[in-house]
Write a protein that holds these residues in place. Structure first.
Motif, PDB file in Angstrom:
ATOM      1  N   HIS A   6      58.599   3.416   7.219  1.00  0.00           N
ATOM      2  CA  HIS A   6      60.058   3.367   7.294  1.00  0.00           C
ATOM      3  C   HIS A   6      60.651   4.289   8.350  1.00  0.00           C
ATOM      4  CE1 HIS A   6      60.723   0.673   3.914  1.00  0.00           C
ATOM      5  NE2 HIS A   6      59.795   1.339   3.242  1.00  0.00           N
ATOM      6  N   TYR A   7      59.898   5.298   8.802  1.00  0.00           N
ATOM      7  CA  TYR A   7      60.510   6.280   9.693  1.00  0.00           C
ATOM      8  C   TYR A   7      59.857   6.388  11.064  1.00  0.00           C
ATOM      9  CZ  TYR A   7      63.228   7.745   5.677  1.00  0.00           C
ATOM     10  OH  TYR A   7      64.094   7.757   4.603  1.00  0.00           O
ATOM     11  N   HIS A   8      58.789   5.638  11.336  1.00  0.00           N
ATOM     12  CA  HIS A   8      58.137   5.800  12.639  1.00  0.00           C
ATOM     13  C   HIS A   8      59.019   5.312  13.782  1.00  0.00           C
ATOM     14  CE1 HIS A   8      56.916   1.632  13.767  1.00  0.00           C
ATOM     15  NE2 HIS A   8      56.907   1.422  12.466  1.00  0.00           N
ATOM     16  N   HIS A   9      60.009   4.455  13.487  1.00  0.00           N
ATOM     17  CA  HIS A   9      60.937   4.018  14.531  1.00  0.00           C
ATOM     18  C   HIS A   9      61.943   5.109  14.882  1.00  0.00           C
ATOM     19  CE1 HIS A   9      59.499  -0.096  14.418  1.00  0.00           C
ATOM     20  NE2 HIS A   9      59.665  -0.129  13.103  1.00  0.00           N
ATOM     21  N   ARG A  10      62.301   5.940  13.903  1.00  0.00           N
ATOM     22  CA  ARG A  10      63.345   6.942  14.091  1.00  0.00           C
ATOM     23  C   ARG A  10      62.817   8.298  14.510  1.00  0.00           C
ATOM     24  NH1 ARG A  10      66.512   7.053   8.553  1.00  0.00           N
ATOM     25  NH2 ARG A  10      67.040   9.081   9.466  1.00  0.00           N
ATOM     26  N   LEU A  11      61.597   8.614  14.117  1.00  0.00           N
ATOM     27  CA  LEU A  11      61.032   9.927  14.362  1.00  0.00           C
ATOM     28  C   LEU A  11      59.687   9.792  15.093  1.00  0.00           C
ATOM     29  CD1 LEU A  11      61.779  11.457  10.848  1.00  0.00           C
ATOM     30  CD2 LEU A  11      62.925  12.057  12.990  1.00  0.00           C
ATOM     31  N   PRO A  12      59.318  10.781  15.914  1.00  0.00           N
ATOM     32  CA  PRO A  12      58.107  10.666  16.746  1.00  0.00           C
ATOM     33  C   PRO A  12      56.822  10.942  15.976  1.00  0.00           C
ATOM     34  CG  PRO A  12      59.141  12.779  17.137  1.00  0.00           C
ATOM     35  CD  PRO A  12      60.057  12.035  16.179  1.00  0.00           C
ATOM     36  N   LEU A  13      56.604  10.178  14.896  1.00  0.00           N
ATOM     37  CA  LEU A  13      55.443  10.460  14.049  1.00  0.00           C
ATOM     38  C   LEU A  13      54.136  10.265  14.804  1.00  0.00           C
ATOM     39  CD1 LEU A  13      56.542   8.824  10.666  1.00  0.00           C
ATOM     40  CD2 LEU A  13      57.180  11.018  11.665  1.00  0.00           C
ATOM     41  N   ALA A  14      54.008   9.152  15.511  1.00  0.00           N
ATOM     42  CA  ALA A  14      52.752   8.873  16.206  1.00  0.00           C
ATOM     43  C   ALA A  14      52.470   9.906  17.287  1.00  0.00           C
ATOM     44  CB  ALA A  14      52.785   7.469  16.801  1.00  0.00           C
ATOM     45  N   GLU A  15      53.519  10.507  17.842  1.00  0.00           N
ATOM     46  CA  GLU A  15      53.343  11.483  18.916  1.00  0.00           C
ATOM     47  C   GLU A  15      52.808  12.815  18.406  1.00  0.00           C
ATOM     48  OE1 GLU A  15      56.659  11.736  21.687  1.00  0.00           O
ATOM     49  OE2 GLU A  15      57.357   9.784  20.969  1.00  0.00           O
ATOM     50  N   VAL A  16      52.785  12.996  17.100  1.00  0.00           N
ATOM     51  CA  VAL A  16      52.180  14.207  16.545  1.00  0.00           C
ATOM     52  C   VAL A  16      50.686  14.249  16.884  1.00  0.00           C
ATOM     53  CG1 VAL A  16      51.644  15.430  14.389  1.00  0.00           C
ATOM     54  CG2 VAL A  16      53.913  14.419  14.718  1.00  0.00           C
ATOM     55  N   VAL A  17      50.049  13.077  17.021  1.00  0.00           N
ATOM     56  CA  VAL A  17      48.647  13.027  17.445  1.00  0.00           C
ATOM     57  C   VAL A  17      48.592  13.399  18.921  1.00  0.00           C
ATOM     58  CG1 VAL A  17      46.601  11.593  17.749  1.00  0.00           C
ATOM     59  CG2 VAL A  17      48.051  11.269  15.754  1.00  0.00           C
ATOM     60  N   SER A  18      48.100  14.593  19.194  1.00  0.00           N
ATOM     61  CA  SER A  18      48.115  15.117  20.562  1.00  0.00           C
ATOM     62  C   SER A  18      46.755  15.091  21.242  1.00  0.00           C
ATOM     63  CB  SER A  18      48.645  16.561  20.557  1.00  0.00           C
ATOM     64  OG  SER A  18      47.810  17.399  19.762  1.00  0.00           O
ATOM     65  N   HIS A  19      45.662  15.040  20.457  1.00  0.00           N
ATOM     66  CA  HIS A  19      44.323  15.102  21.036  1.00  0.00           C
ATOM     67  C   HIS A  19      43.401  14.122  20.304  1.00  0.00           C
ATOM     68  CE1 HIS A  19      46.040  18.871  22.436  1.00  0.00           C
ATOM     69  NE2 HIS A  19      45.025  19.032  23.264  1.00  0.00           N
ATOM     70  N   ARG A  20      42.545  13.444  21.087  1.00  0.00           N
ATOM     71  CA  ARG A  20      41.540  12.528  20.543  1.00  0.00           C
ATOM     72  C   ARG A  20      40.163  12.936  21.047  1.00  0.00           C
ATOM     73  NH1 ARG A  20      46.195   9.549  21.153  1.00  0.00           N
ATOM     74  NH2 ARG A  20      46.600   7.906  19.616  1.00  0.00           N
ATOM     75  N   PHE A  21      39.168  12.892  20.149  1.00  0.00           N
ATOM     76  CA  PHE A  21      37.810  13.276  20.489  1.00  0.00           C
ATOM     77  C   PHE A  21      36.845  12.198  19.980  1.00  0.00           C
ATOM     78  CE2 PHE A  21      40.199  17.179  20.129  1.00  0.00           C
ATOM     79  CZ  PHE A  21      39.703  17.998  21.147  1.00  0.00           C
ATOM     80  N   PRO A  22      35.780  11.900  20.733  1.00  0.00           N
ATOM     81  CA  PRO A  22      34.738  11.029  20.182  1.00  0.00           C
ATOM     82  C   PRO A  22      33.944  11.767  19.106  1.00  0.00           C
ATOM     83  CG  PRO A  22      34.095  11.841  22.337  1.00  0.00           C
ATOM     84  CD  PRO A  22      35.510  12.297  22.118  1.00  0.00           C
ATOM     85  N   LEU A  23      33.184  11.019  18.329  1.00  0.00           N
ATOM     86  CA  LEU A  23      32.452  11.604  17.207  1.00  0.00           C
ATOM     87  C   LEU A  23      31.485  12.687  17.661  1.00  0.00           C
ATOM     88  CD1 LEU A  23      31.885  11.508  14.140  1.00  0.00           C
ATOM     89  CD2 LEU A  23      30.156   9.758  14.613  1.00  0.00           C
ATOM     90  N   ASP A  24      30.823  12.477  18.794  1.00  0.00           N
ATOM     91  CA  ASP A  24      29.836  13.467  19.221  1.00  0.00           C
ATOM     92  C   ASP A  24      30.476  14.734  19.773  1.00  0.00           C
ATOM     93  OD1 ASP A  24      30.743  12.578  21.669  1.00  0.00           O
ATOM     94  OD2 ASP A  24      28.814  11.772  22.347  1.00  0.00           O
ATOM     95  N   GLN A  25      31.815  14.774  19.820  1.00  0.00           N
ATOM     96  CA  GLN A  25      32.523  15.999  20.193  1.00  0.00           C
ATOM     97  C   GLN A  25      33.291  16.578  19.001  1.00  0.00           C
ATOM     98  OE1 GLN A  25      34.942  15.523  23.713  1.00  0.00           O
ATOM     99  NE2 GLN A  25      33.267  14.631  24.907  1.00  0.00           N
ATOM    100  N   ALA A  26      32.769  16.336  17.801  1.00  0.00           N
ATOM    101  CA  ALA A  26      33.422  16.852  16.594  1.00  0.00           C
ATOM    102  C   ALA A  26      33.534  18.369  16.632  1.00  0.00           C
ATOM    103  CB  ALA A  26      32.663  16.403  15.350  1.00  0.00           C
TER     104      ALA A  26
END
Length: 366
Positions: free
Chosen positions: A324-344
């Motif tokens: 209900h709120y991802h359109h109004r607030l930057p929820l997805a942008e909270v994810v700032s970094h992505r790593f592959p599994l072998d870089q856990a």
């Protein structure tokens, strides 16, 4: 039979290892999912430091977004009764209550179940229910919920276990009334979830104490009216003074601890107004103790409320919040970094250094 890579912590202080093991065909009410994103929580980092009781070699990760690969013969819905099929995206936190203890059946509070399974394994042939893995096996009784097609998965995993934890905590708090002054100690995912829920509840001033700057900026985007940067206020006295100044000398009606640092406890009490409430959410894995002067609590009519983990309904509510709120607030942008599994290990180190707002492990990412 599928073979899955898994990120395993063998002992505190040891680097995470990548193991392989089979993922069996699901039976009965079991479900097999391919993990698309696993949230990296501060608690995972505490495990690596030995600050949380270590049960033995364990697959790390307790925040999962995955796609259904195969359903057991008894499964045709998620745990809210929504139809489920292979290919659907689901969200889960791998804590399975026993449903056969005083907490589960008498108190009806599975968050207090002493037998919650943390997804550990000592045998590499045992399928993990944790999330730092290519495939996870969700056993019957482990709640999972379908993520609607119109909801970005990043908007859900951005807060991982933090959103259901804060939804549970807000319930235990008794809510926030319109216009109340709120202070949030900490601006990791738990603190950011607290800011967002306080704003949606109609809070007035929301002051966030924390750092670094990128997290404080996100706190403002989610509803904070003022921030106190730890870099500019490095000691408790200066932070308390800043909060009292922001609240016109009165303190906050509600203070929410979301730091994971035990020294924040006494500091937070000093920020709480007479007749106020102090909600402790982030000290689940914080070692140590803190002095408390009971007279202060008594004479100021303070309420101190602890809240740990969540219940299945709070996971469902977390999906609804994202929907209900991802359109109004930057929820997805909270994810700032992505790593592959072998870089856990690198992901855990980055979280420990507070370089991220929210880090996720993407097993299929190279």
């Amino acid at each position: 039979m599928r073979i899955a890579k898994r990120a395993v912590l063998t002992a505190p202080g040891s680097p995470v290892e990548i193991w392989e093991g089979p993922v069996p065909t699901p039976a009965g009410g079991d479900v097999v999912v391919s993990v698309e994103m696993a949230g990296v929580c501060g608690t995972d980092h505490h495990y690596t430091l030995g600050e949380v009781a270590f049960p033995g070699p364990m697959v790390l990760g307790h925040e999962g977004i995955g796609r259904v690969e195969e359903l057991g013969p008894d499964v045709n819905t998620d745990y809210a009764g929504e139809p489920i099929a292979p290919g659907d995206l689901v969200y889960w936190v791998p804590l399975k209550p026993c449903h056969r203890c005083h907490a589960c059946t008498v108190l009806e509070d599975v968050s207090l179940c002493p037998h919650l399974s943390p997804g550990r394994f000592k045998d590499p042939l045992t399928p993990p229910i944790a999330t730092y893995t290519e495939y996870a096996s969700l056993p019957a009784g482990l709640s999972f919920f379908r993520v609607p097609e119109d909801t970005p998965p990043e908007a859900v995993i951005a807060f991982g276990c933090a959103m259901p934890t804060m939804l549970h905590a807000m319930e235990r708090l008794g809510g926030i009334s319109f216009g109340q002054r709120v202070v949030v100690q900490g601006c990791g995912p738990v603190g950011l979830a607290a800011v967002m829920l306080a704003r949606l509840a109609g809070a007035g001033d929301i002051v966030v104490v924390g750092g670094p700057a990128l997290r404080l900026e996100m706190a403002k985007r989610l509803g904070a009216t003022e921030t106190v940067d730890l870099a500019a206020a490095p000691d408790a006295e200066s932070r308390i003074a800043a909060v009292l100044d922001a609240t016109r000398g009165r303190g906050a009606d509600v203070v929410i601890e979301a730091t994971g640092r035990v020294e924040a406890f006494a500091e937070g009490l000093s920020m709480t107004a007479r007749g106020g409430r102090y909600l402790i959410v982030g000290l689940w894995s914080a070692p140590g103790s803190s002095e408390l002067t009971p007279r202060i609590v008594n004479n100021a009519n303070l309420r101190i409320i602890g809240s740990a983990l969540s219940r299945p309904r709070h996971l469902h509510q977390a999906v609804e919040v994202a929907r209900h709120y991802h359109h109004r607030l930057p929820l997805a942008e909270v994810v700032s970094h992505r790593f592959p599994l072998d870089q856990a290990q690198q992901a855990l180190d980055a979280v420990g250094r507070q370089e991220t707002i929210k880090a996720v492990i993407v097993p299929g990412h190279q």
